[in-house]
Scaffold this active site. Structure first.
Site, PDB file in Angstrom:
ATOM      1  N   SER A   1       0.827  -1.220   0.000  1.00  0.00           N
ATOM      2  CA  SER A   1       0.000   0.000   0.000  1.00  0.00           C
ATOM      3  C   SER A   1       0.858   1.265   0.000  1.00  0.00           C
ATOM      4  O   SER A   1       0.668   2.154  -0.834  1.00  0.00           O
ATOM      5  CB  SER A   1      -0.902   0.012   1.233  1.00  0.00           C
TER       6      SER A   1
ATOM      7  N   GLU B   1       9.223  -5.479  -6.690  1.00  0.00           N
ATOM      8  CA  GLU B   1       8.414  -6.340  -5.825  1.00  0.00           C
ATOM      9  C   GLU B   1       8.749  -7.790  -6.133  1.00  0.00           C
ATOM     10  O   GLU B   1       8.694  -8.223  -7.281  1.00  0.00           O
ATOM     11  CB  GLU B   1       6.921  -6.064  -6.062  1.00  0.00           C
TER      12      GLU B   1
ATOM     13  N   CYS C   1      -1.891  -6.234   2.781  1.00  0.00           N
ATOM     14  CA  CYS C   1      -3.304  -5.831   2.863  1.00  0.00           C
ATOM     15  C   CYS C   1      -4.130  -6.506   1.776  1.00  0.00           C
ATOM     16  O   CYS C   1      -5.166  -7.114   2.054  1.00  0.00           O
ATOM     17  CB  CYS C   1      -3.396  -4.308   2.759  1.00  0.00           C
TER      18      CYS C   1
ATOM     19  N   CYS D   1      -5.980  -7.446   5.124  1.00  0.00           N
ATOM     20  CA  CYS D   1      -7.284  -6.768   5.246  1.00  0.00           C
ATOM     21  C   CYS D   1      -8.336  -7.282   4.268  1.00  0.00           C
ATOM     22  O   CYS D   1      -9.456  -7.598   4.672  1.00  0.00           O
ATOM     23  CB  CYS D   1      -7.129  -5.264   5.006  1.00  0.00           C
TER      24      CYS D   1
ATOM     25  N   LYS E   1      -9.202 -11.139   4.386  1.00  0.00           N
ATOM     26  CA  LYS E   1      -9.751 -11.330   5.740  1.00  0.00           C
ATOM     27  C   LYS E   1     -11.203 -10.870   5.799  1.00  0.00           C
ATOM     28  O   LYS E   1     -12.089 -11.561   6.298  1.00  0.00           O
ATOM     29  CB  LYS E   1      -8.874 -10.563   6.743  1.00  0.00           C
TER      30      LYS E   1
ATOM     31  N   TYR F   1      -3.576  -3.039  -9.427  1.00  0.00           N
ATOM     32  CA  TYR F   1      -2.313  -2.440  -8.962  1.00  0.00           C
ATOM     33  C   TYR F   1      -1.318  -2.328 -10.110  1.00  0.00           C
ATOM     34  O   TYR F   1      -0.629  -1.321 -10.263  1.00  0.00           O
ATOM     35  CB  TYR F   1      -1.723  -3.263  -7.802  1.00  0.00           C
TER      36      TYR F   1
ATOM     37  N   TYR G   1      -5.126  -8.352  17.206  1.00  0.00           N
ATOM     38  CA  TYR G   1      -6.040  -8.205  16.062  1.00  0.00           C
ATOM     39  C   TYR G   1      -6.263  -9.538  15.322  1.00  0.00           C
ATOM     40  O   TYR G   1      -7.371  -9.973  15.087  1.00  0.00           O
ATOM     41  CB  TYR G   1      -5.411  -7.269  15.025  1.00  0.00           C
TER      42      TYR G   1
ATOM     43  N   GLU H   1      -9.634 -11.935  15.142  1.00  0.00           N
ATOM     44  CA  GLU H   1     -10.352 -11.912  13.861  1.00  0.00           C
ATOM     45  C   GLU H   1     -10.485 -13.331  13.298  1.00  0.00           C
ATOM     46  O   GLU H   1     -11.569 -13.737  12.852  1.00  0.00           O
ATOM     47  CB  GLU H   1      -9.639 -10.992  12.862  1.00  0.00           C
TER      48      GLU H   1
ATOM     49  N   GLY I   1       2.005 -11.570  16.385  1.00  0.00           N
ATOM     50  CA  GLY I   1       2.680 -10.347  15.980  1.00  0.00           C
ATOM     51  C   GLY I   1       3.385 -10.474  14.639  1.00  0.00           C
ATOM     52  O   GLY I   1       3.481 -11.563  14.064  1.00  0.00           O
TER      53      GLY I   1
ATOM     54  N   ASP J   1       4.644  -0.556   7.554  1.00  0.00           N
ATOM     55  CA  ASP J   1       4.874  -1.524   8.641  1.00  0.00           C
ATOM     56  C   ASP J   1       6.353  -1.692   8.982  1.00  0.00           C
ATOM     57  O   ASP J   1       6.698  -2.024  10.116  1.00  0.00           O
ATOM     58  CB  ASP J   1       4.303  -2.907   8.257  1.00  0.00           C
TER      59      ASP J   1
ATOM     60  N   THR K   1      -2.868  -0.089   7.072  1.00  0.00           N
ATOM     61  CA  THR K   1      -2.784   0.344   5.675  1.00  0.00           C
ATOM     62  C   THR K   1      -3.034   1.848   5.499  1.00  0.00           C
ATOM     63  O   THR K   1      -2.241   2.535   4.844  1.00  0.00           O
ATOM     64  CB  THR K   1      -3.792  -0.465   4.824  1.00  0.00           C
TER      65      THR K   1
ATOM     66  N   ALA L   1     -10.491  -0.455  13.485  1.00  0.00           N
ATOM     67  CA  ALA L   1     -11.523  -1.455  13.768  1.00  0.00           C
ATOM     68  C   ALA L   1     -10.859  -2.811  13.848  1.00  0.00           C
ATOM     69  O   ALA L   1      -9.889  -3.083  13.151  1.00  0.00           O
ATOM     70  CB  ALA L   1     -12.576  -1.464  12.669  1.00  0.00           C
TER      71      ALA L   1
ATOM     72  N   HIS M   1     -32.973   7.933  12.791  1.00  0.00           N
ATOM     73  CA  HIS M   1     -33.828   6.951  13.443  1.00  0.00           C
ATOM     74  C   HIS M   1     -34.553   6.077  12.429  1.00  0.00           C
ATOM     75  O   HIS M   1     -35.025   6.590  11.427  1.00  0.00           O
ATOM     76  CB  HIS M   1     -34.855   7.693  14.317  1.00  0.00           C
TER      77      HIS M   1
ATOM     78  N   GLU N   1     -27.488   6.314  16.246  1.00  0.00           N
ATOM     79  CA  GLU N   1     -28.094   7.479  16.894  1.00  0.00           C
ATOM     80  C   GLU N   1     -27.823   7.502  18.398  1.00  0.00           C
ATOM     81  O   GLU N   1     -27.895   8.559  19.037  1.00  0.00           O
ATOM     82  CB  GLU N   1     -29.603   7.550  16.624  1.00  0.00           C
TER      83      GLU N   1
HETATM   84  P1  NDP Z   1      -0.583  -7.972  17.780  1.00  0.00           P
HETATM   85  O1  NDP Z   1       0.676  -7.289  18.146  1.00  0.00           O
HETATM   86  O2  NDP Z   1      -1.840  -7.198  17.696  1.00  0.00           O
HETATM   87  O3  NDP Z   1      -0.834  -9.169  18.807  1.00  0.00           O
HETATM   88  C1  NDP Z   1       0.133 -10.154  19.028  1.00  0.00           C
HETATM   89  C2  NDP Z   1      -0.375 -11.087  20.100  1.00  0.00           C
HETATM   90  O4  NDP Z   1       0.493 -12.200  20.185  1.00  0.00           O
HETATM   91  C3  NDP Z   1      -0.412 -10.444  21.471  1.00  0.00           C
HETATM   92  O5  NDP Z   1      -1.604 -10.823  22.111  1.00  0.00           O
HETATM   93  C4  NDP Z   1       0.814 -11.034  22.171  1.00  0.00           C
HETATM   94  O6  NDP Z   1       0.647 -11.230  23.536  1.00  0.00           O
HETATM   95  C5  NDP Z   1       0.886 -12.393  21.531  1.00  0.00           C
HETATM   96  N1  NDP Z   1       2.251 -12.926  21.542  1.00  0.00           N
HETATM   97  C6  NDP Z   1       3.382 -12.313  21.104  1.00  0.00           C
HETATM   98  N2  NDP Z   1       4.442 -13.136  21.252  1.00  0.00           N
HETATM   99  C7  NDP Z   1       3.975 -14.281  21.784  1.00  0.00           C
HETATM  100  C8  NDP Z   1       4.586 -15.513  22.178  1.00  0.00           C
HETATM  101  N3  NDP Z   1       5.896 -15.690  22.049  1.00  0.00           N
HETATM  102  N4  NDP Z   1       3.800 -16.462  22.712  1.00  0.00           N
HETATM  103  C9  NDP Z   1       2.473 -16.270  22.858  1.00  0.00           C
HETATM  104  N5  NDP Z   1       1.840 -15.137  22.511  1.00  0.00           N
HETATM  105  C10 NDP Z   1       2.581 -14.144  21.976  1.00  0.00           C
HETATM  106  O7  NDP Z   1      -0.232  -8.722  16.435  1.00  0.00           O
HETATM  107  P2  NDP Z   1      -1.115  -9.408  15.317  1.00  0.00           P
HETATM  108  O8  NDP Z   1      -0.244 -10.485  14.792  1.00  0.00           O
HETATM  109  O9  NDP Z   1      -2.465  -9.766  15.811  1.00  0.00           O
HETATM  110  O10 NDP Z   1      -1.273  -8.249  14.252  1.00  0.00           O
HETATM  111  C11 NDP Z   1      -0.165  -7.472  13.817  1.00  0.00           C
HETATM  112  C12 NDP Z   1      -0.602  -6.094  13.449  1.00  0.00           C
HETATM  113  O11 NDP Z   1      -1.293  -6.096  12.220  1.00  0.00           O
HETATM  114  C13 NDP Z   1      -1.573  -5.448  14.425  1.00  0.00           C
HETATM  115  O12 NDP Z   1      -0.933  -4.873  15.514  1.00  0.00           O
HETATM  116  C14 NDP Z   1      -2.276  -4.438  13.564  1.00  0.00           C
HETATM  117  O13 NDP Z   1      -1.550  -3.242  13.584  1.00  0.00           O
HETATM  118  C15 NDP Z   1      -2.250  -5.059  12.199  1.00  0.00           C
HETATM  119  N6  NDP Z   1      -3.582  -5.609  11.865  1.00  0.00           N
HETATM  120  C16 NDP Z   1      -4.637  -4.760  11.718  1.00  0.00           C
HETATM  121  C17 NDP Z   1      -5.902  -5.241  11.449  1.00  0.00           C
HETATM  122  C18 NDP Z   1      -7.053  -4.303  11.332  1.00  0.00           C
HETATM  123  O14 NDP Z   1      -6.834  -3.129  11.111  1.00  0.00           O
HETATM  124  N7  NDP Z   1      -8.286  -4.758  11.514  1.00  0.00           N
HETATM  125  C19 NDP Z   1      -6.143  -6.662  11.272  1.00  0.00           C
HETATM  126  C20 NDP Z   1      -4.978  -7.469  11.452  1.00  0.00           C
HETATM  127  C21 NDP Z   1      -3.746  -6.949  11.734  1.00  0.00           C
HETATM  128  P3  NDP Z   1       0.883 -10.061  24.619  1.00  0.00           P
HETATM  129  O15 NDP Z   1      -0.347  -9.204  24.537  1.00  0.00           O
HETATM  130  O16 NDP Z   1       0.987 -10.787  25.923  1.00  0.00           O
HETATM  131  O17 NDP Z   1       2.135  -9.352  24.232  1.00  0.00           O
END
Ligand code: NDP
Length: 452
Positions: A16, A36, A44, A49, A52, A101, A179, A183, A263, A304, A312, A342, A437, A442
């Site tokens: 993006s 690329e 995304c 996104c 998903k 794209y 997230y 999801e 993550g 990112d 995105t 969201a 309404h 609302e």
């Molecule tokens: P997040 O950072 O949101 O969540 C990662 C989760 O993994 C946390 O709950 C963390 O736990 C856990 N975790 C990390 N390391 C370990 C481990 N070693 N063992 C067990 N659990 C672990 O990452 P996501 O992968 O869900 O998403 C990445 C990013 O992508 C998001 O932060 C967001 O910015 C983006 N995204 C946005 C969306 C949207 O806009 N709707 C949809 C999907 C992704 P703890 O909390 O304890 O650290």
């Protein structure tokens, strides 16, 4: 001696942010290249996104089928899901977007290299066996799912693979509380998979308003997701009957699929950034200044890979600010406050501004307005879903500093609230706004008495 350059801007990564920067720079008459190695549109479009959201739609049909009965619809047969149809229709749609794209890049006049580009040194990029002299390099390589290393971790999949599964599993364990984990828990549960969400902490979605994340946890449980908090996996064993997941508590569980949503890390390995002396953080992400410049003056980075906000629309705005800084009047800037976001879990979360906890820490006195009600579709459709809305107000200025919603259409509704908060709307502005309404939205303009 004057140096001649092959390109004014060489963008590594056609996601993006990279594509937006390339197109805008090319529109300003700059000679631009984009490289690329994988797919056009980045995470995304291909494994994030867009697919998903298509899966979220698919997973919501069973509740709609159920609700339709109360509205008089008779279904002769119980509907069933054909996973290959969903998966392949989704892939066809993504391929259509890849084509768009491609057209966008071609029409902008930028050159597209299908290949892995590496930084050879400041102002030098190599791709497909040739080295180019470039005035400016933009690294927009995004992120990649992170799966921790432990015995049997090779049996776990990441979100990338979830979009191409040969078969939909009957049982799934999803690890993580962010997230992606919540999801996919909603998607798989809605598609009929016995879903177990395993999180090491106490609260899912811990960076969000606590009351809202508690509502989501309760709502997901009510829909059938098995949520295991304070639970850690020690190892996974592959057996003839599927995967055997062992927990630190000594318990274990069999599952056809284990998804790690733990993550995402910056995609900088093997890019050659060290050849140009670009500093990286310990986690591999690239620190940049307010103009997205790295520690090397000719190399910029955004999206990112700089690990500020992995969204995105943020990468798109960063691209516009960067191009303005490089080739415009330099007045554009990005404000990371009040970014609406969201989470497409079920129930859905939409939010902008501060959580109640963050607002309490920042302001001396806040008022909190809440509303919790049944969505109207359930009067005839049945179901247990509720909608929760919340406004957090700074008493001194009367400004609404946080706006949160859990429930149907939260993302759609919160986008408009994002404009209101950006404009500095006060609670008095909300009160003076006429409601639509009958709608759920609302409620945001009819909350008169503070809850606390
Ligand atoms: P997040 O950072 O949101 O969540 C990662 C989760 O993994 C946390 O709950 C963390 O736990 C856990 N975790 C990390 N390391 C370990 C481990 N070693 N063992 C067990 N659990 C672990 O990452 P996501 O992968 O869900 O998403 C990445 C990013 O992508 C998001 O932060 C967001 O910015 C983006 N995204 C946005 C969306 C949207 O806009 N709707 C949809 C999907 C992704 P703890 O909390 O304890 O650290």
């Amino acid at each position: 001696m004057t140096l001649t350059f092959d390109y004014d801007l060489f963008v590594i990564g056609a996601g993006s942010g990279g594509v937006r920067a390339a197109r805008m720079a090319a529109n300003k008459g700059k000679k631009v290249a984009v490289a690329e190695e994988r797919y056009l549109g980045g995470t995304c479009v291909n494994v994030g996104c867009v697919p998903k959201k298509l899966f979220v739609y698919a997973s919501q049909f069973p509740e709609l089928f159920h609700a339709s009965k109360g509205f008089g619809w008779n279904q002769a047969e119980q509907p069933t899901l054909d996973w290959p149809t969903l998966r392949d229709n989704k892939t066809a749609e993504i391929e259509r977007l890849n084509g768009i794209y491609q057209t966008l890049i071609d029409n902008s006049g930028a050159d597209l290299f299908n290949g892995r580009a590496t930084v050879v040194g400041p102002q030098q990029v190599a791709v497909n066996g040739k080295t180019y002299r470039v005035r400016t390099i933009l690294v927009a390589t995004g992120g990649w799912p992170f799966i921790p290393d432990f015995p049997g971790s090779e049996h776990a999949v990441s979100s990338n693979e979830m979009f191409f599964l040969d078969q939909l599993p009957k049982t799934a364990v999803i690890v993580g509380g962010g997230y992606i984990a919540v999801e996919f828990a909603g998607i798989l549960n809605g598609l009929g998979v016995e879903t177990h969400l395993v999180y090491r902490g106490n609260n899912l979605l811990k960076s969000f308003d606590r009351e809202m994340s508690d509502k989501i946890t309760a709502g997901m449980r009510d829909k059938g997701v098995n949520i295991h908090l304070q639970t850690q996996i020690t190892n996974i064993q592959k057996r003839a009957d599927g995967l055997h997941v062992n927990f630190a508590s000594g318990e274990s569980m069999s599952s056809e699929l284990v998804l790690y949503a733990t993550g995402r890390t910056a995609n900088t390995a093997g890019l050659g950034l060290e050849n140009a002396g670009v500093e990286l953080r310990k986690d591999g992400s690239i620190p940049v200044d307010e103009n997205f410049c790295t520690s090397e003056p000719s190399i910029y980075a955004l999206g990112d890979v700089i690990d500020r906000v992995q969204l995105t629309p943020v990468a798109l705005q960063e691209a516009m600010v960067l191009v303005d800084a490089l080739y415009g009047d330099g007045l554009a800037c990005i404000d990371y406050d009040n970014i609406p976001t969201a989470v497409f879990c079920q129930p859905e979360l939409g939010t902008v501004g501060l959580s109640e906890e963050a607002a309490r820490a920042k302001y001396t006195d806040i008022s909190v307005y809440t509303s919790d009600f049944k969505p109207m579709i359930q009067t005839l459709g049945g179901g247990n879903d509720r909608i929760t809305m919340k406004l957090v107000v700074d008493q001194q200025s009367d400004k609404v500093v946080g706006c949160h919603m859990v429930g149907d259409h939260a993302a759609e509704i919160i986008q408009g609230m994002g404009i209101a908060l950006k404009a500095g709307a006060t609670k008095a502005h909300f009160d003076a706004t006429v409601g639509i309404h009958p709608s759920a939205a609302e409620e945001f303009v009819t909350m008169r008495e503070p809850t606390r």
